[in-house]
Write a protein that holds these residues in place. Structure first.
Motif, PDB file in Angstrom:
ATOM      1  N   ARG A  60       0.832  -1.202   0.000  1.00  0.00           N
ATOM      2  CA  ARG A  60       0.000   0.000   0.000  1.00  0.00           C
ATOM      3  C   ARG A  60       0.871   1.259   0.000  1.00  0.00           C
ATOM      4  O   ARG A  60       0.579   2.234  -0.701  1.00  0.00           O
ATOM      5  CB  ARG A  60      -0.922  -0.001   1.224  1.00  0.00           C
ATOM      6  N   ALA A  61       1.917   1.222   0.823  1.00  0.00           N
ATOM      7  CA  ALA A  61       2.809   2.381   0.891  1.00  0.00           C
ATOM      8  C   ALA A  61       3.546   2.567  -0.425  1.00  0.00           C
ATOM      9  O   ALA A  61       3.768   3.701  -0.880  1.00  0.00           O
ATOM     10  CB  ALA A  61       3.803   2.212   2.036  1.00  0.00           C
ATOM     11  N   ALA A  62       3.931   1.469  -1.077  1.00  0.00           N
ATOM     12  CA  ALA A  62       4.628   1.545  -2.364  1.00  0.00           C
ATOM     13  C   ALA A  62       3.733   2.167  -3.429  1.00  0.00           C
ATOM     14  O   ALA A  62       4.179   2.958  -4.270  1.00  0.00           O
ATOM     15  CB  ALA A  62       5.084   0.150  -2.797  1.00  0.00           C
ATOM     16  N   ILE A  63       2.440   1.821  -3.389  1.00  0.00           N
ATOM     17  CA  ILE A  63       1.491   2.407  -4.338  1.00  0.00           C
ATOM     18  C   ILE A  63       1.370   3.908  -4.079  1.00  0.00           C
ATOM     19  O   ILE A  63       1.321   4.716  -5.020  1.00  0.00           O
ATOM     20  CB  ILE A  63       0.123   1.698  -4.231  1.00  0.00           C
ATOM     21  N   LEU A  64       1.337   4.293  -2.779  1.00  0.00           N
ATOM     22  CA  LEU A  64       1.295   5.718  -2.439  1.00  0.00           C
ATOM     23  C   LEU A  64       2.558   6.433  -2.924  1.00  0.00           C
ATOM     24  O   LEU A  64       2.521   7.611  -3.283  1.00  0.00           O
ATOM     25  CB  LEU A  64       1.161   5.905  -0.918  1.00  0.00           C
ATOM     26  N   ALA A  65       3.654   5.693  -2.937  1.00  0.00           N
ATOM     27  CA  ALA A  65       4.933   6.265  -3.392  1.00  0.00           C
ATOM     28  C   ALA A  65       5.084   6.200  -4.907  1.00  0.00           C
ATOM     29  O   ALA A  65       6.160   6.496  -5.452  1.00  0.00           O
ATOM     30  CB  ALA A  65       6.093   5.533  -2.712  1.00  0.00           C
ATOM     31  N   ASN A  66       4.011   5.772  -5.597  1.00  0.00           N
ATOM     32  CA  ASN A  66       3.987   5.702  -7.073  1.00  0.00           C
ATOM     33  C   ASN A  66       5.004   4.715  -7.647  1.00  0.00           C
ATOM     34  O   ASN A  66       5.537   4.929  -8.744  1.00  0.00           O
ATOM     35  CB  ASN A  66       4.218   7.090  -7.681  1.00  0.00           C
ATOM     36  N   MET A  67       5.252   3.624  -6.927  1.00  0.00           N
ATOM     37  CA  MET A  67       6.144   2.589  -7.447  1.00  0.00           C
ATOM     38  C   MET A  67       5.351   1.635  -8.334  1.00  0.00           C
ATOM     39  O   MET A  67       4.241   1.225  -7.987  1.00  0.00           O
ATOM     40  CB  MET A  67       6.790   1.818  -6.289  1.00  0.00           C
ATOM     41  N   ASP A  68       5.905   1.292  -9.491  1.00  0.00           N
ATOM     42  CA  ASP A  68       5.235   0.370 -10.410  1.00  0.00           C
ATOM     43  C   ASP A  68       5.482  -1.084 -10.028  1.00  0.00           C
ATOM     44  O   ASP A  68       4.615  -1.941 -10.236  1.00  0.00           O
ATOM     45  CB  ASP A  68       5.721   0.594 -11.842  1.00  0.00           C
ATOM     46  N   LYS A  69       6.665  -1.364  -9.502  1.00  0.00           N
ATOM     47  CA  LYS A  69       7.024  -2.738  -9.143  1.00  0.00           C
ATOM     48  C   LYS A  69       7.626  -2.766  -7.737  1.00  0.00           C
ATOM     49  O   LYS A  69       8.189  -1.774  -7.269  1.00  0.00           O
ATOM     50  CB  LYS A  69       8.044  -3.311 -10.137  1.00  0.00           C
ATOM     51  N   VAL A  70       7.452  -3.912  -7.085  1.00  0.00           N
ATOM     52  CA  VAL A  70       8.005  -4.072  -5.736  1.00  0.00           C
ATOM     53  C   VAL A  70       8.748  -5.405  -5.657  1.00  0.00           C
ATOM     54  O   VAL A  70       8.394  -6.363  -6.365  1.00  0.00           O
ATOM     55  CB  VAL A  70       6.895  -4.035  -4.667  1.00  0.00           C
ATOM     56  N   PRO A  71       9.778  -5.498  -4.802  1.00  0.00           N
ATOM     57  CA  PRO A  71      10.522  -6.757  -4.665  1.00  0.00           C
ATOM     58  C   PRO A  71       9.693  -7.807  -3.920  1.00  0.00           C
ATOM     59  O   PRO A  71       9.061  -7.514  -2.906  1.00  0.00           O
ATOM     60  CB  PRO A  71      11.745  -6.343  -3.835  1.00  0.00           C
TER      61      PRO A  71
END
Length: 272
Positions: A65-76
């Motif tokens: 959720r935080a990664a989406i808020l940070a506008n990241m397209d991909k996560v490890p």
């Protein structure tokens, strides 16, 4: 070392058995800022859904959720070769072991493990490094009505407040106490004292009720003994007892020409 792969956030779905129901916006924004600055330091644990291109998050929904808020397209991510049930149990256990779950979320998660997945309280206690008594106390919180739990969380009351309310059997009494807690801003000790005073008003009535019930049993036994005494004396007394929620009814039939009458008549004849 397990292989880390980067997965598009749009292909990651939340675990339906995620115990956490509230994600505080301030915390999420803070975590998003940290991810922007430092990236995701701990990969998400995921499992593939039915050989598709979509994955279920086993652990790490907050990071997603935080990664989406940070506008990241991909996560490890690290893909785990586990099934649906294993994923659910792993997700619940992983989240319950975190210290930032609310006590009701933790209780609900433990309840899922016991009631839905068939784990014994002993097994759950061992996995969570908790005593069985502590686990039982957590599960008892689920006896409170859902709207009561919501109110307790909304008013930011403690787990000890919630446990104190478990002493009350009637929901109207629970709400009465909750309103007093809110109006008077009672701490735990004050709440427990207030509830004890409420309950102490009831024992006298219950004691009297128990005494009356005990007296009734004495009366019933007295009638039974009287009938047994008559039978032992040769009087063929017949009794019938009916019992309802409202009363106990005895019917006793004593024949006029009893064995005892015959004995008396025989003795009188001999004396004559």
């Amino acid at each position: 070392m397990e292989e880390i792969t980067y997965i598009q956030t749009g292909k990651l779905l939340p675990n339906p058995y995620q115990p956490r129901r509230k994600f505080e916006s301030d915390e999420m924004l803070s975590l998003a800022d940290s991810i922007k600055e430092n990236g995701i330091l701990q990969p998400l644990l995921i499992r593939r859904i039915n050989n598709s291109d979509y994955f279920e998050v086993v652990a790490g929904e907050r990071r997603l959720r935080a990664a989406i808020l940070a506008n990241m397209d991909k996560v490890p991510c690290i893909e785990m070769d586990i099934g649906y049930e294993q994923s659910a149990v792993f997700s619940i256990l992983e989240n319950v072991q975190r210290s930032d779950l609310s006590f009701f979320e933790e209780a609900a998660a433990i309840g899922q493990l016991v009631n839905h997945f068939g784990m014994t309280q002993s097994e759950v206690a061992k996995r969570l490094s908790k005593s069985q008594s502590a686990l039982s106390n957590k599960l008892r919180l689920l006896n409170l009505p859902v709207d009561v739990r919501y109110f307790i969380e909304k008013e930011d009351l403690t787990e000890r407040h919630a446990r104190a309310l478990l002493k009350l059997e009637k929901e109207k009494d629970i709400w009465s106490v909750l309103n007093v807690i809110k109006e008077r801003k009672l701490n735990v000790e004050q709440t427990e004292s207030y509830i004890d005073r409420m309950l102490n008003k009831q024992p006298k009535k219950r004691k009297n009720e128990q005494k009356v019930f005990k007296d009734i049993r004495i009366f019933v036994n007295t009638v039974n003994r009287a009938i047994e005494t008559m039978k032992a004396s040769g009087i063929n007394a017949i009794s019938d007892k009916k019992e309802t929620d409202e009363y106990i009814e005895f019917s006793v039939r004593i024949p006029k020409n009893s064995k005892q009458d015959n004995i008396i008549k025989l003795n009188q004849a001999k004396q004559a």
